[in-house]
Design a protein around this motif. Structure first.
Motif, mmCIF file in Angstrom:
data_model
loop_
_atom_site.group_PDB
_atom_site.id
_atom_site.type_symbol
_atom_site.label_atom_id
_atom_site.label_comp_id
_atom_site.label_asym_id
_atom_site.label_seq_id
_atom_site.Cartn_x
_atom_site.Cartn_y
_atom_site.Cartn_z
ATOM 1 N N TYR A 51 12.016 -40.532 -21.549
ATOM 2 C CA TYR A 51 11.432 -39.867 -20.691
ATOM 3 C C TYR A 51 9.905 -40.312 -20.587
ATOM 4 O O TYR A 51 9.214 -40.139 -21.799
ATOM 5 C CB TYR A 51 11.411 -38.565 -20.009
ATOM 6 C CG TYR A 51 10.818 -38.173 -19.076
ATOM 7 C CD1 TYR A 51 11.187 -38.548 -17.779
ATOM 8 C CD2 TYR A 51 9.563 -37.228 -18.926
ATOM 9 C CE1 TYR A 51 10.478 -37.943 -16.602
ATOM 10 C CE2 TYR A 51 8.898 -36.892 -17.797
ATOM 11 C CZ TYR A 51 9.438 -37.257 -16.544
ATOM 12 O OH TYR A 51 8.777 -36.905 -15.647
ATOM 13 N N ALA A 98 6.358 -39.816 -19.761
ATOM 14 C CA ALA A 98 5.565 -38.558 -19.191
ATOM 15 C C ALA A 98 4.431 -39.149 -18.623
ATOM 16 O O ALA A 98 3.821 -38.445 -17.684
ATOM 17 C CB ALA A 98 5.322 -37.588 -20.094
ATOM 18 N N ARG A 99 4.125 -40.445 -18.907
ATOM 19 C CA ARG A 99 2.856 -40.938 -18.120
ATOM 20 C C ARG A 99 3.232 -41.326 -16.753
ATOM 21 O O ARG A 99 2.321 -41.258 -15.999
ATOM 22 C CB ARG A 99 2.211 -42.072 -19.011
ATOM 23 C CG ARG A 99 0.875 -42.334 -18.815
ATOM 24 C CD ARG A 99 0.222 -43.147 -20.038
ATOM 25 N NE ARG A 99 0.929 -44.022 -20.739
ATOM 26 C CZ ARG A 99 0.647 -45.296 -20.097
ATOM 27 N NH1 ARG A 99 -0.175 -45.560 -19.450
ATOM 28 N NH2 ARG A 99 1.501 -46.392 -20.510
ATOM 29 N N THR A 100 4.158 -42.074 -16.623
ATOM 30 C CA THR A 100 4.650 -42.799 -15.435
ATOM 31 C C THR A 100 5.761 -41.871 -14.706
ATOM 32 O O THR A 100 5.848 -42.325 -13.569
ATOM 33 C CB THR A 100 4.991 -44.272 -15.634
ATOM 34 O OG1 THR A 100 6.243 -44.109 -16.449
ATOM 35 C CG2 THR A 100 4.011 -45.199 -16.109
ATOM 36 N N LEU A 101 6.095 -40.810 -15.615
ATOM 37 C CA LEU A 101 7.156 -39.774 -15.077
ATOM 38 C C LEU A 101 8.467 -40.731 -14.373
ATOM 39 O O LEU A 101 9.097 -40.434 -13.405
ATOM 40 C CB LEU A 101 6.483 -39.094 -13.748
ATOM 41 C CG LEU A 101 5.117 -38.281 -13.848
ATOM 42 C CD1 LEU A 101 4.825 -37.790 -12.651
ATOM 43 C CD2 LEU A 101 5.438 -37.400 -15.042
#
Lengths: 463, 134
Positions: free
Chosen positions: A52, A54-57
């Motif tokens: 996953y 988390a920066r680009t979701l």
């Protein structure tokens, strides 16, 4: 026998986790922790490799999942269900659909032909190029040992003016000077990008890819910079008609292109008198007047006409119902054929060429070759979000792209397009892409079929 | 520095965009990142914790009203996961109020606006959990 043209793909994994089609929903609280866990038995290890960002979701499982539904069907507790990822559906626009983007990403990553044969994929006809089917008439002339066998299927085209006839003098020598020709091994030229050209890395990637596949790339005065000097033989400057002939961006190029203007023939003469070895092309907007303009230019001795539609493939016309590029192009081609001047000029078309199949379809409609833009950008992981148009940051940081990596992604895409082109030509029983041009008899057009089938029944109501 | 807020948004409950947020929260008080999901039940605990770990100050899960989930119980499960993720953050010393959840009724647009305003105020109150030592 000349060496066969071949593009070598090298897998180039995406830098950012791509937005995937599937959306797996997991009621993990209900898991029995049984010994037959479907997640461990996934053929493609998508659960094992799940990550996953988390920066680009973005979750990697959505892109890696091949939609075999094995996990959904076989989980004893039924904790998994599947739907479509809404972020996937939001990508692109009405023409550059998520499937096109997804498909292009796959080809740029692997260089392979995408295969989509699972289940019913929807209607067999649609708007634009989907209303056109190529006729697989291989029975006419089957290949002896496959498309990659001994028989050479040529995808090369000659860009330039072709002589209508040759005159000889009394001694048998030709009386005319043969006009210059530029041969490219794939009927594709890289067009300036409609948006997303942020930073030099995108331009460098395109230029390096053009060199690797032996193709050409248009460059505008705004994007030209000295770093493009090593690629001059690949560049086609797209310049205003009155540009200085000694400008640095015109030195060492094989072809130039001018924007159409009423006095364009005089400007062509000016350029030709400076350097007669350079092919000069005219960029003409595709609209209802394009056919008369193209015919006039051809009679005036112009070598190449580049007909361009907008990036969604619609002609430039005031009103609600512009024709799609394939229809407008057929109109121009048919007009030139009727005027008996089609063979003298090279037609390049651009706008709306999104998938590999659109290339032969455009050629069947009458183009010699096509110029493509957005597929190149999508190959570099663009999501067609158009944030760059409003000055916002790029989600895939195109400005930080490594040009060598970007070039490889574009080469992979071109490899896949080339493979699909020769697959199609092999199936059609045609050995040379120059012979595909205008072969409308080898294609079926939905509008024609509909008119022929239902026109007699519904009369005026049928289009 | 403006607080960073991540929204995990069930696409069945609301389909708002970044521009809509600017209209609802005038003044550009926080940076929002939106992740649209097919169901709020898709929101894994890991998603929320990783978002916080990656520098977000607050996370909000936007779900359908109770009993209205297209996947029957996605919003109930999302609430359980939000509670669990908050507990994990509390154990890590980050606080147990960094992750919020709101059930949005598509017929009542005000609920979402109020929830967004509330989370911005809360984010400004709490300040960033990640402070760089000078």
């Amino acid at each position: 026998m000349p060496k066969k043209y071949h593009i070598k793909p090298t897998p180039a994994a995406p830098r950012f986790i791509p937005v995937g089609r599937s959306g797996i929903i997991d009621w993990e609280e209900d898991c029995l922790k049984c010994t037959t866990c479907v997640k461990k038995r996934c053929l493609y290890d998508v659960y094992k490799n799940r990550a996953y960002d988390a920066r680009t979701l973005v979750d990697s499982i959505d892109y890696q999942c091949k939609n075999c539904f094995s996990c959904i069907q076989n989980c004893p507790r039924g904790v998994l269900s599947k739907t479509i990822n809404p972020e996937f559906l939001r990508m692109g626009d009405a023409y550059w659909k998520p499937d096109i983007i997804h498909n292009t990403w796959f080809q740029a990553e692997t260089g392979r032909i995408p295969v989509s044969g699972a289940g019913y994929r929807g209607p067999f006809s649609g708007p634009g190029f989907d209303a056109m089917w190529t006729d697989m008439s291989e029975i006419v002339r089957p290949t002896r040992d496959g498309i990659h066998g001994r028989e050479y299927i040529s995808t090369a085209i000659d860009i330039g003016r072709k002589q209508h006839h040759i005159e000889f003098d009394a001694s048998g020598a030709a009386r005319i000077e043969m006009p210059p020709l530029v041969e490219i091994p794939l009927p594709v030229i890289f067009n300036p990008l409609p948006f997303g050209n942020i930073g030099i890395s995108v331009t460098l990637s395109m230029a390096a890819a053009a060199r690797q596949i032996g193709g050409l790339m248009y460059v505008t005065p705004e994007t030209y910079a000295p770093f493009l000097k090593p690629f001059m033989s690949q560049l086609v400057p797209l310049i205003p008609a009155d540009m200085d002939v000694n400008a640095p961006m015109l030195q060492g190029v094989r072809m130039v292109e001018l924007h159409y203007a009423p006095d364009i023939l005089a400007q062509v003469q000016r350029l030709k008198s400076h350097c007669s070895e350079r092919v000069v092309s005219i960029r003409v907007p595709l609209n209802p007047d394009a056919k008369t303009i193209t015919a006039a230019l051809t009679r005036g001795g112009v070598e190449v006409v580049h007909l361009f539609a907008d990036y969604r493939g619609n002609e430039f016309v005031d009103g609600d119902s512009p024709r799609f590029v394939k229809d407008a192009l057929r109109d121009v081609h048919t007009h030139l054929v009727n005027e008996c001047i089609r063979d003298e000029v090279t037609l390049i078309v651009s706008g709306g060429i999104a998938l590999a199949e659109h290339l032969p379809k455009a050629i069947i409609c009458g183009a010699d070759g096509a110029a493509i833009d957005l597929p190149l950008l999508i190959a570099l992981e663009c999501r067609v979000c158009k944030r760059c148009v409003t000055g916002k940051s790029c989600p895939v940081e195109l400005q930080n792209l490594d040009p060598a990596y970007g070039a490889q992604r574009i080469v992979n895409l071109m490899c896949s397009w080339w493979s699909q082109l020769i697959e199609l030509m092999g199936a059609m029983g045609i050995r040379d892409v120059r012979r595909v041009r205008g072969e409308a008899g080898r294609a079926m057009f939905f509008e024609d079929l509909e008119r022929d089938t239902f026109g007699a029944i519904f009369g005026g109501q049928s289009k | 520095m403006k607080p960073q807020i991540v929204l995990y948004c069930c696409t069945n409950s609301t389909t708002f965009s970044g521009e809509d947020i600017e209209k609802r929260i005038p003044g550009n008080l926080a940076d929002f990142k939106i992740s649209r999901l097919p169901c709020s039940g898709r929101t894994d605990t890991l998603y929320m914790v990783r978002a916080i770990e990656n520098g977000a100050d607050m996370v909000m899960v936007i779900a359908c009203p109770d009993g209205c989930c297209q996947f029957l119980e996605g919003n109930r499960r999302a609430r359980m996961r939000v509670r669990y993720a908050n507990r994990l953050l509390a154990e890590a010393g980050i606080g147990d109020d960094r992750i919020h959840m709101v059930n949005v009724d598509p017929a009542d647009d005000q609920i979402l606006t109020t929830a967004l305003q509330k989370i911005v105020v809360r984010a400004l109150d709490m300040g960033p959990w990640l402070t760089t030592s000078s």
